[in-house]
Design an enzyme around this catalytic site. Structure first.
Site, short mmCIF file in Angstrom:
data_model
loop_
_atom_site.label_atom_id
_atom_site.label_comp_id
_atom_site.label_asym_id
_atom_site.label_seq_id
_atom_site.Cartn_x
_atom_site.Cartn_y
_atom_site.Cartn_z
N ASP A 2 0.73 -1.08 -0.08
CA ASP A 2 -0.05 0.01 -0.19
C ASP A 2 0.88 1.39 -0.06
OD1 ASP A 2 0.82 -0.91 2.36
OD2 ASP A 2 -1.38 -1.28 3.36
N GLU A 42 -6.08 3.02 3.23
CA GLU A 42 -6.82 3.40 4.37
C GLU A 42 -8.33 3.89 4.00
OE1 GLU A 42 -5.83 3.26 7.42
OE2 GLU A 42 -3.72 2.95 7.12
ZN LIG Z 1 -4.12 1.47 8.71
ZN LIG Z 2 -2.28 -0.23 7.16
#
Ligand SMILES: [Zn+2]
Ligand SMILES: [Zn+2]
Length: 557
Positions: free
Chosen positions: A224, A293
């Site tokens: 991510d 997120e």
């Molecule tokens: Zn997080």
């Molecule tokens: Zn995370």
């Protein structure tokens, strides 16, 4: 992940020191085949690996009566299939009949004359390869884990300073979900330097880096990219002072979930694999995913044609740093993270003077009642043996103490591990919100569930083979988690799209501080805390070693 991960640290079992049991050598014979339909078209969604992915399995030599696979042999006749387990092939299992019932043309071949079967061989190849894609360890040779780990460690001695510098640079320059422009450009440049073919702007700010190295499976490796709208208070010399716009307001941004650790290990893993191409066969698909997120980045990449444009991976891996001692590697088969839903409820009222409440309908009181009452859904209405959480994290309403406002809005999250509990929580939230509005004589509330993601469920076969590698590499620091975490992750979108995966954790906390805190009965900062501060070394080293070994376990020559 949208909430802190705090996996329990109790080891429940370790792989046997004598290694896994030998694979079965007993052929499995299927004589009861599914009914042969009269007609039908190939279906792309009957089995988890799609046929398009199956066609990528090039090394298949097929004749009408003899099918060969790198470590798999099958004999075919019109009424019977015999699958012979290959020697030295950990993780091999016989495809279940349900997996073989892939398509009607596959089965209708069994009633055709031989020349017709010949014409259908591409379909046969695809369907069998699709079944085979569920036996990942068959495609790779058993790994000499100690030797591979030593080689990775030597390479890391040279590469680590660069990874440390990259980590601290990313930490100083965090970016919010879907605003990861500098971050993506930085990673894209690093991957190009390593020889990957890089495509930017996939699903917004996502990047895809491909490295082809001969014939073999395709492995997805995800990091991510995003950070959180919060102020970092660690006091570290490389702490973030960055600011970005979040919900219309400029505010602080921090990598308080540790996604900068993930990016450093992602680049480290790419560097290790790019430098050891003689050790593996296949294709690496490194995906830099935006908006984890926000809970929608994985789906945005899929919607932008991730698997259509770059091929569908056979397996996938992702990791997350957790508030456990640095050096630890934690894994679990099956559900590892929860179902997740955002909740937003707008309570409607009628505003007026605080001195004349009878002339108003108070939305603040409705919100307050809801926040208290909704916990009875968790404690009394759902199955007590099936975990579930409802948390309210924000409430907005009103502007001054003597004004009863028109509306009050609450925001929260809902987590569960089964579809049944998810449904009970959802219905309970709706019923409670409507009831408190009714009690106040108010118009019905507006209830929204969004950013939903399903539980991350690790593939049993791939987890087993990966866990054995982790145990051999890290000894007692490889820990099987007894329970899933109530945190959530949209990596599940890739699994839902048919990529058998292992999502695992690495510890990031200073081991000395962890031990001291445990002795004192204190807790240390966890993910999403302004004080969360992973120890770069050995966390990044361990993550790089674990991820590289996991991938080699699937691709080794
Ligand atoms: Zn997080
Ligand atoms: Zn995370």
């Amino acid at each position: 992940m949208p909430a802190s991960a705090s996996p329990a640290m109790t080891p429940v079992s370790q792989a046997s020191p004598t290694g896994p049991p030998p694979p079965s050598t007993k052929p499995r014979v299927f004589t009861t085949l599914p009914p042969v339909p009269r007609s039908g078209a190939l279906s792309r969604n009957i089995s988890s690996p799609t046929l398009s992915a199956a066609y990528d399995h090039a090394p298949m030599d097929i004749r009408a009566d003899d099918i060969r696979w790198p470590c798999w042999n099958g004999e075919v006749n019109y009424k019977q299939l015999v699958f012979n387990p290959p020697p030295n092939c950990e993780g091999w299992r016989n495809p279940a009949p349900a997996e073989l019932a892939l398509s009607s043309p596959f089965w209708s071949m069994w009633t055709m004359p031989l020349p017709t079967v010949g014409k259908r061989l591409p379909i046969l190849a695809a369907t069998l390869a699709s079944a085979m894609a569920t036996t990942p360890a068959c495609l790779a040779k058993p790994l000499d884990v100690a030797a591979e780990k030593a080689a990775i460690s030597r390479r890391l001695d040279t590469e680590y300073p660069q990874l440390d510098a990259l980590y601290k640079d990313l930490h100083r320059h965090p970016e919010l979900s879907h605003q990861e422009v500098r971050t993506a450009a930085k990673l894209a440049a690093e991957m190009r330097r390593l020889g990957f073919e890089v495509t930017e702007g996939v699903g917004g700010t996502g990047i895809v880096a491909i490295l082809r190295n001969g014939t073999g499976p395709t492995v997805l490796v995800r990091t991510d990219l995003d950070a959180l709208p919060m102020e970092e208070k660690t006091g570290l010399p490389y702490a973030s002072k960055a600011r970005q716009t979040w919900q219309g307001k400029l505010g602080p941004v921090a990598h308080s979930c540790g996604h900068d650790v993930h990016m450093a290990t992602w680049i480290g893993t790419a560097a290790m694999l790019a430098a050891s191409r003689e050790r593996w066969n296949g294709t690496l698909m490194f995906a830099g995913q935006p908006g984890e997120e926000a809970g929608d980045g994985a789906q945005k990449m899929l919607d932008d044609g991730l698997f259509k444009r770059f091929g569908k991976p056979d397996f996938g891996f992702a990791l997350h740093v957790a508030p456990a001692p640095a050096g630890a590697v934690m894994y679990k088969s099956g559900a590892v993270l929860s179902n997740y839903d955002d909740i937003e409820i707008r309570f409607n009222g009628r505003g007026g003077h605080g001195a004349m409440p009878a002339a108003t309908i108070d939305p603040i009181l409705q919100a307050a009642r809801f926040i208290v009452e909704v916990q009875s859904v968790v404690s009394l209405q759902k199955d007590p043996l099936s975990p579930g959480i409802i948390s309210i994290g924000a409430i907005q309403g009103g502007s001054a103490g003597n004004i009863i406002p028109d509306t009050a809005i609450i925001n929260g999250t809902m987590r569960s591990f089964t579809p049944e509990t998810r449904a009970v929580l959802r219905v309970g939230i709706e019923r409670t919100a409507k009831a408190v509005a009714d009690m106040a004589g108010a118009p019905p509330p507006v209830i929204k569930f969004s950013n939903s993601s399903t539980a991350v469920v690790n593939d049993a076969t791939l987890t087993k083979s990966t866990a054995e590698i982790f145990s051999a590499a890290f000894g007692p620091a490889a820990i099987e988690l007894p329970t899933p975490s109530p945190a959530s992750e949209d990596y599940s979108a890739f699994i839902e799209a048919g990529v058998p995966s292992v999502y695992f954790y690495i510890g990031g906390t200073d081991p000395a501080k962890f031990t001291e805190a445990q002795a004192k009965g204190e807790s240390l900062p966890v993910n999403h805390s302004p004080l969360f501060a992973p120890l770069p070394e050995p966390t990044i080293r361990t993550g790089t070693e674990a991820m590289t070994l996991a991938i080699l376990g699937a691709l080794a020559r």
